[in-house]
Design an enzyme around this catalytic site. Structure first.
Site, mmCIF file in Angstrom:
data_model
loop_
_atom_site.group_PDB
_atom_site.id
_atom_site.type_symbol
_atom_site.label_atom_id
_atom_site.label_comp_id
_atom_site.label_asym_id
_atom_site.label_seq_id
_atom_site.Cartn_x
_atom_site.Cartn_y
_atom_site.Cartn_z
ATOM 1 N N TRP A 102 0.832 -1.223 0.000
ATOM 2 C CA TRP A 102 0.000 0.000 0.000
ATOM 3 C C TRP A 102 0.855 1.257 0.000
ATOM 4 O O TRP A 102 0.553 2.217 -0.714
ATOM 5 C CB TRP A 102 -0.985 -0.010 1.164
ATOM 6 N N ASP A 172 -1.516 6.714 6.209
ATOM 7 C CA ASP A 172 -2.610 5.893 5.694
ATOM 8 C C ASP A 172 -2.958 4.904 6.801
ATOM 9 O O ASP A 172 -2.208 3.967 7.064
ATOM 10 C CB ASP A 172 -2.147 5.169 4.420
ATOM 11 N N LYS A 196 -12.315 -1.333 6.112
ATOM 12 C CA LYS A 196 -11.606 -2.243 7.003
ATOM 13 C C LYS A 196 -12.161 -2.133 8.419
ATOM 14 O O LYS A 196 -12.589 -3.116 9.003
ATOM 15 C CB LYS A 196 -10.103 -1.940 7.020
#
Ligand SMILES: *Cc1c(COP(=O)(O)O)cnc(C)c1O
Length: 360
Positions: A102, A172, A196
Site C-alpha cells: 500500500w 494511511d 476495514k
C-alpha cells in the site's frame, strides 16, 4: 441465524448490532416512512446524522479543534493522488516510506504528479521488517512525510508514529484507524478508507490539520480540493449518505464498547492469542519481525503448501471464512479488526490446533 466468522481483509466484518440496527430501520427510518438512503443529504434528519458521526469520531479519537474531519469518496487510492496534489506544489519534494504494497502504491500515485523521494524501502527484508531508522534518507524540505501505519497485505504495523522532525506526517490508517488511541496532534493528515475498520467501501475519512488546507496550488479544481470540502462540510456534492450513516452507527457502537482504550486492550489480547498460537505450534509461521507485527492482519503459513487448500476447505466447513492470504503473499491471513470478536479468534485458534493434530 447463519453468521459465519469472517476474517476478510476488506470489505470486512461489521458489528452485528450495527447491521441489525440498519436492518431494523432500513425501510422506515426515524418514522419518516423512507430509508436513510432515500432522503436529501441536505435535509435536517441527515445533517443530524452527519454531525453526530463527526462529533462521535472527534470524541473517540480526541481530535483537536484545529483539525478538519472530512467524509469523502473514491477509496483511499484516490487520496494517494489527491494528497500530493493538495499538500505540495510541483517544484516541492515529498517523502515516502515504503514498507509494503500500500505504501508503494501511494508513492507511485504521487510520483505521477510530484517529485517523490523514497526515504527507505523494505524490499531487502521482503517487507517483513522496518528499514533501519539510521539509513532513512529524510528530506528536511519535503512538503510532507507519508507512511502506511498498517500494511494490510503483509501484516506489518508501525505501532508508534515515526518522528521526522518538523515535516508534517501523513498516515494511511485504512486498516488500523480506531484500533487504539492515537495522538492526532502528531500528524498532519490521517486518512482511511472505511471498509476495514469503519463501514462500507467507497467512504474515506480524512483528518487534516487546518493550516495544511491552505497549501493547495491555484488551478486545482474545487472538487479535488480538500479546502472546499472542509468549507462545505463534505457536502460540496452528494456524499455517500448510507456509508456515512453506517459509519456513524459504528462510532456509536465503539463508544458503547468503552472507546478506543478498551478496543486497544481487546485488540492486543486478540492478536497476542493468535501470534502465541502460531509461534508455539512449530507448525504455523508468521514471518513479520516481532516489533512490527500487526494487531489487525495476521498472515501465517503452513509447513507445506499442499495443506493450504485442505486448511481452507475445513475452516470454511467450521464457519471460519476468508482466511486465504493475499495472492501476492500466499498462505493464510486472518484479519481481526474491531468487529471480530474474541470468541471468533478463539474459534480460529482451536481450529488451527485441531487441524495440526490431524495433519501435523
Ligand atoms: C484497502 C487499503 C487501501 C485501498 O483502499 P481502496 O478503498 O481500495 O482504495 C489503501 N491503503 C490501505 C492500508 C488499505 O488497507
Amino acid at each position: 441465524m447463519a453468521r459465519v466468522i469472517n476474517f476478510s481483509a476488506g470489505p470486512a466484518v461489521l458489528p452485528l448490532e450495527v447491521l441489525q440496527q440498519a436492518q431494523a430501520e432500513l425501510t422506515d427510518w426515524q418514522g419518516l416512512g423512507m430509508s436513510v438512503m432515500e432522503i436529501s443529504h441536505r435535509s435536517k434528519p441527515f445533517i443530524k446524522v452527519a454531525e453526530q458521526a463527526e462529533a462521535d469520531l472527534r470524541e473517540l479519537m480526541n481530535i483537536p479543534q484545529d483539525y478538519a474531519v472530512l467524509f469523502l469518496q473514491g477509496g483511499a487510492t484516490t487520496h494517494f493522488a489527491l494528497l500530493p496534489m493538495n499538500l505540495s506544489s510541483p517544484d516541492q519534494g515529498t517523502d515516502y516510506l515504503v514498507t509494503g504494497s500500500w505504501s508503494k502504491k501511494a508513492s507511485k500515485e504521487a510520483a505521477a504528479v510530484r517529485k517523490v523521494g523514497i526515504v527507505a524501502d523494505g524490499a531487502a527484508s521482503n517487507y517483513m521488517d522496518l528499514p533501519d531508522r539510521q539509513g532513512w534518507k529524510l528530506n528536511p524540505d519535503a512538503a510532507y512525510f507519508h507512511y502506511c501505519a498498517n500494511e494490510t497485505i503483509s501484516g506489518l504495523e508501525i505501532h508508534t508514529p515515526p518522528d521526522v522532525g518538523a515535516v508534517p506526517v501523513i498516515a494511511d490508517m485504512s486498516s488500523t484507524i480506531l484500533s487504539r488511541p492515537v495522538d492526532v496532534s502528531k500528524f498532519g493528515v490521517i486518512y482511511a478508507g472505511a471498509q476495514k475498520n469503519i463501514g462500507p467501501s467507497g467512504l474515506v475519512i480524512l483528518i487534516i490539520r487546518r493550516d495544511l488546507l491552505e497549501r493547495a496550488p491555484a488551478g486545482l479544481p474545487p472538487i479535488l480540493k480538500y479546502a472546499t470540502h472542509a468549507a462545505e462540510g463534505s457536502m460540496l456534492n452528494t456524499p455517500p449518505t448510507f456509508s456515512w450513516y453506517i459509519a456513524g452507527l459504528v462510532f456509536a457502537w465503539l463508544k458503547r464498547q468503552g472507546g478506543l482504550a478498551k478496543m486497544a486492550e481487546l485488540n492486543q489480547r486478540k492478536a497476542n492469542r493468535l501470534y502465541q498460537a502460531i509461534d508455539g505450534s512449530g507448525f504455523y509461521r508468521n514471518p513479520v519481525a516481532r516489533p512490527y507485527r500487526s494487531w489487525m492482519n495476521v498472515p501465517f503459513t503452513l509447513p507445506r503448501e499442499e495443506l493450504d487448500a485442505e486448511f481452507l476447505k475445513e475452516a470454511e466447513r467450521a464457519g471460519l471464512t476468508n482466511l486465504k492470504g493475499h495472492r501476492s503473499v500466499g498462505g493464510m491471513r486472518a484479519s481481526i479488526y474491531n468487529a471480530m470478536t474474541e470468541d471468533g479468534v478463539i474459534a480460529l485458534v482451536d481450529f488451527m490446533a485441531d487441524f495440526q493434530k490431524r495433519r501435523g
